[in-house]
Design an enzyme around this catalytic site. Structure first.
Site: not given
Length: 316
Positions: A202, A204, A252
């Site tokens: 992911t 962030n 995320e």
């Protein structure tokens, strides 16, 4: 970058039309004001720096967008210059001094456009009617644009859009914004659990301390990489399975079928549909399985070209 007032120049003496307001979200009502401004001259926008304005009319406000997002949207709407004034430095100016020092002397405006409920001056004591009076005295005209309402006769306002965002009604918020809600911030280094543990990396992103944060949960989204919109899925929340809920909300975003390094890059992420609320899972394996389900759901119901705001139900 926003322009500074001392940079305001008009050597050719072209006609300047100034739109005044907070313009939080640059929603459809704001765009109506901007369209009116464009019809009267080179559009200059005078707004306030979001991080300098913790209160509005004495009440705490969480703003939808930070200044760079506002600048980008205002420029897209046709603004030639955007001035984000520090509210703390102007809070003591009464309405007439604001008009003389900022509008007449520094910006040399010919026409000023505001919404019908615009207020200004110390303690927001002045109305659009006062602005017209000061303009007549100082040599500029003032046009007042009536407030936009939706098909249900609800005013299109930043406060209502904040409510929609915070309650997870992202599609309704997007319709009133006029373009899909966007997260725009640099990607930061996380705990790398997505990559190393879940196998689902992911990007962030953190919110400003004063920003309105959309309802916690999972959203169908798109991320923009090199002018290409990549299908994605975004979780906004405190990651209760990992942190126990004791953390600040972050975004995320997993870019589907895309690989590359994003840390440190400015990443636009648009939220299109709400999929499910955030919840706690009894294991990382259960969390990973749910994320994969979320990805399948996202790819099944969201068109490849995204969801654009539908303005047809708005009373213009």
């Amino acid at each position: 970058m926003m322009q500074e007032l001392h940079e305001a120049q008009n050597p050719a003496r072209i006609r300047i039309a100034a739109a005044l307001g907070v313009f939080d979200g640059v929603h459809l009502g704001h765009r109506r004001v901007l369209a009116h401004t464009l019809a009267h001259g080179a559009c200059h926008v005078v707004t306030f720096a979001a991080d300098s304005m913790p209160l509005k009319r004495g009440k705490p406000v969480r703003y939808i967008y930070h200044d760079e997002q506002k600048r980008r949207l205002l420029t897209t709407c046709g603004a030639k210059a955007v001035y984000a004034l520090p509210y703390t430095e102007l809070a003591e100016l009464d309405g007439e001094r604001f008009c003389k020092q900022i509008l007449q002397e520094q910006l040399q405006v010919d026409n000023v456009i505001v919404g019908e409920f615009f207020r200004f001056g110390k303690d927001a004591a002045n109305t659009a009617a006062d602005l017209k009076r000061f303009g007549h005295k100082l040599g500029f005209t003032v046009d007042v644009v009536r407030q936009l309402r939706d098909a249900s006769n609800v005013p299109v306002s930043s406060s209502h859009i904040r409510f929609l965002l915070e309650s997870g009604q992202i599609e309704a918020a997007n319709r009133l914004l006029g373009s899909d809600y966007q997260i725009l911030s640099h990607v930061v280094t996380g705990q790398q659990l997505g990559s190393n543990v879940l196998g689902i990396p992911t990007a962030n992103q953190v919110f400003e301390a004063w920003q309105c944060i959309p309802h916690r949960g999972v959203y169908a989204s798109f991320a923009e990489i090199n002018d290409i919109w990549v299908p994605a899925i975004t979780n906004i929340g405190v990651r209760p399975t990992v942190t126990g809920g004791d953390a600040q909300p972050i975004a995320e975003t997993h870019l589907i079928d895309w690989n590359g390094e994003l840390v440190g890059k400015l990443l636009p992420v648009t939220l299109c549909r709400f999929i499910r609320p955030e919840r706690t899972f009894d294991s990382m394996e259960s969390l990973a399985m749910q994320i994969r389900r979320d990805i399948r759901i996202r790819m099944r119901f969201l068109p490849a070209d995204g969801i654009s705001a539908d303005e047809q139900n708005l009373v213009l």
